[in-house]
Write a protein that holds these residues in place. Sequence first.
Motif, PDB file in Angstrom:
ATOM      1  N   LEU A 307      -3.169 -61.242 -33.936  1.00 42.05           N
ATOM      2  CA  LEU A 307      -2.806 -61.583 -32.566  1.00 42.05           C
ATOM      3  C   LEU A 307      -1.292 -61.720 -32.430  1.00 42.05           C
ATOM      4  CD1 LEU A 307      -5.603 -64.182 -31.750  1.00 42.05           C
ATOM      5  CD2 LEU A 307      -5.520 -61.758 -31.146  1.00 42.05           C
ATOM      6  N   ASP A 308      -0.643 -62.245 -33.466  1.00 37.15           N
ATOM      7  CA  ASP A 308       0.816 -62.339 -33.443  1.00 37.15           C
ATOM      8  C   ASP A 308       1.444 -60.948 -33.382  1.00 37.15           C
ATOM      9  OD1 ASP A 308       0.645 -65.109 -33.654  1.00 37.15           O
ATOM     10  OD2 ASP A 308       0.721 -65.065 -35.857  1.00 37.15           O
ATOM     11  N   ALA A 312       3.836 -59.584 -30.465  1.00 37.34           N
ATOM     12  CA  ALA A 312       5.171 -59.057 -30.742  1.00 37.34           C
ATOM     13  C   ALA A 312       5.361 -57.675 -30.118  1.00 37.34           C
ATOM     14  CB  ALA A 312       5.407 -58.989 -32.251  1.00 37.34           C
ATOM     15  N   ALA A 313       4.323 -56.842 -30.176  1.00 36.74           N
ATOM     16  CA  ALA A 313       4.414 -55.519 -29.560  1.00 36.74           C
ATOM     17  C   ALA A 313       4.518 -55.634 -28.043  1.00 36.74           C
ATOM     18  CB  ALA A 313       3.201 -54.681 -29.952  1.00 36.74           C
ATOM     19  N   SER A 314       3.778 -56.583 -27.464  1.00 34.41           N
ATOM     20  CA  SER A 314       3.863 -56.795 -26.021  1.00 34.41           C
ATOM     21  C   SER A 314       5.270 -57.216 -25.624  1.00 34.41           C
ATOM     22  CB  SER A 314       2.855 -57.871 -25.593  1.00 34.41           C
ATOM     23  OG  SER A 314       1.537 -57.499 -25.925  1.00 34.41           O
ATOM     24  N   GLU A 317       7.474 -54.282 -25.392  1.00 36.73           N
ATOM     25  CA  GLU A 317       7.268 -53.560 -24.133  1.00 36.73           C
ATOM     26  C   GLU A 317       8.167 -54.130 -23.036  1.00 36.73           C
ATOM     27  OE1 GLU A 317       4.085 -51.537 -22.794  1.00 36.73           O
ATOM     28  OE2 GLU A 317       4.327 -50.634 -24.770  1.00 36.73           O
ATOM     29  N   THR A 318       8.111 -55.426 -22.857  1.00 37.55           N
ATOM     30  CA  THR A 318       8.876 -56.036 -21.777  1.00 37.55           C
ATOM     31  C   THR A 318      10.375 -56.008 -22.068  1.00 37.55           C
ATOM     32  OG1 THR A 318       8.471 -58.233 -22.727  1.00 37.55           O
ATOM     33  CG2 THR A 318       6.965 -57.468 -21.014  1.00 37.55           C
ATOM     34  N   ALA A 319      10.752 -56.086 -23.345  1.00 39.30           N
ATOM     35  CA  ALA A 319      12.180 -56.013 -23.685  1.00 39.30           C
ATOM     36  C   ALA A 319      12.750 -54.644 -23.335  1.00 39.30           C
ATOM     37  CB  ALA A 319      12.375 -56.311 -25.167  1.00 39.30           C
ATOM     38  N   VAL A 320      12.035 -53.589 -23.686  1.00 39.68           N
ATOM     39  CA  VAL A 320      12.516 -52.241 -23.378  1.00 39.68           C
ATOM     40  C   VAL A 320      12.510 -52.012 -21.872  1.00 39.68           C
ATOM     41  CG1 VAL A 320      12.059 -49.776 -23.666  1.00 39.68           C
ATOM     42  CG2 VAL A 320      11.816 -51.316 -25.618  1.00 39.68           C
TER      43      VAL A 320
END
Length: 332
Positions: A307-308, A312-314, A317-320
């Motif tokens: 889940l971590d 982290a991948a999510s 997404e928002t950072a990019v």
Amino acid sequence: MVSTVHSLAFAPCAASLSRVDSPFLDCVSDDLALLLAQAGVDDVRTPFASRWKFCLIEDTEGPPRLNLPSRDQDAWLATRTGFAPSWRDVGGDPAAAVLSWHAELREGRAVLVVGDAFHMPWLPYHRNEHMAHGFVVEGIDPQSREPVLHVVDPYHNATAYGRATPVTVKVGLADIAPALGEGSWAVLDRIGDPTPLDVPHQVATNAEGILAAERDGSFARLLDGHTDLDRDALANLALQVWLLVRDRSLHRLWLVDERAALRRIGLEDLAHRFEADLIPAWRRASEMAYVATRRVQAGRAAPRSVLDAVRAASEQETAVAGWVVESLRSAA
């Protein structure tokens, strides 16, 4: 099974297999890409690769699923290419369906067919797993006892039963008929002229949509729907992050194709951000979900670190997406 056709009908498309982004598309999307190539569409990547979205399908039948491929894909293809699939049911009569396919092939249109992979002899899923799977019929040969279908299948995937790779194969109607009883089929209809894609507008729309998904809690709800980490939840989570790896990898290819347009709006590094940060994060989440699934199948507890990894991948997404929006604002 008695033959229902009396002449060879062929609408060849196998030569266009190399134009299809098979490693990144689901089985129906890659069939549609092949039909578009056969219909003379020059760019069969952009219609499938230009959108970067995070939308959930949420109902009472289980944990959240990603809307991948998007439910509006047929309408999107119509806008981008001028072609749209027209779908029909096999209706429990494969022989009658073959007669219709024969007529379409004589008009020069290859046929997309969806049925049960359990009964498709060329697939690793054959006699292993029931699931919907699409393939393309590019020809029908009226042999003495039954029609023989010339099948082209662009599908590419490492399955639990072996690797599926793009193939061309001949199969008798009797051998494939069990797969078709509740199946469907389609050909492409020309419905108008394509609308050119505005790359800067599409890139901005993509990024704003990702940030909206973060604000409305879509990323959080994907995690919340899988916190039990039981067998069913893990199987679904593994599928969703696998879909994201393929989808984001395909989008990166489109970003590379559009590097000149991206350079003009100050986003020349966007493809690199996908390659260096976003895709590896989803790939790590996918690998961990696969390992967790195997552990649960073996009777052991799943590591909550999966889940971590998804979280982290999510965040990537928002950072990019946030970087894209800020870059566009600065350039305005």
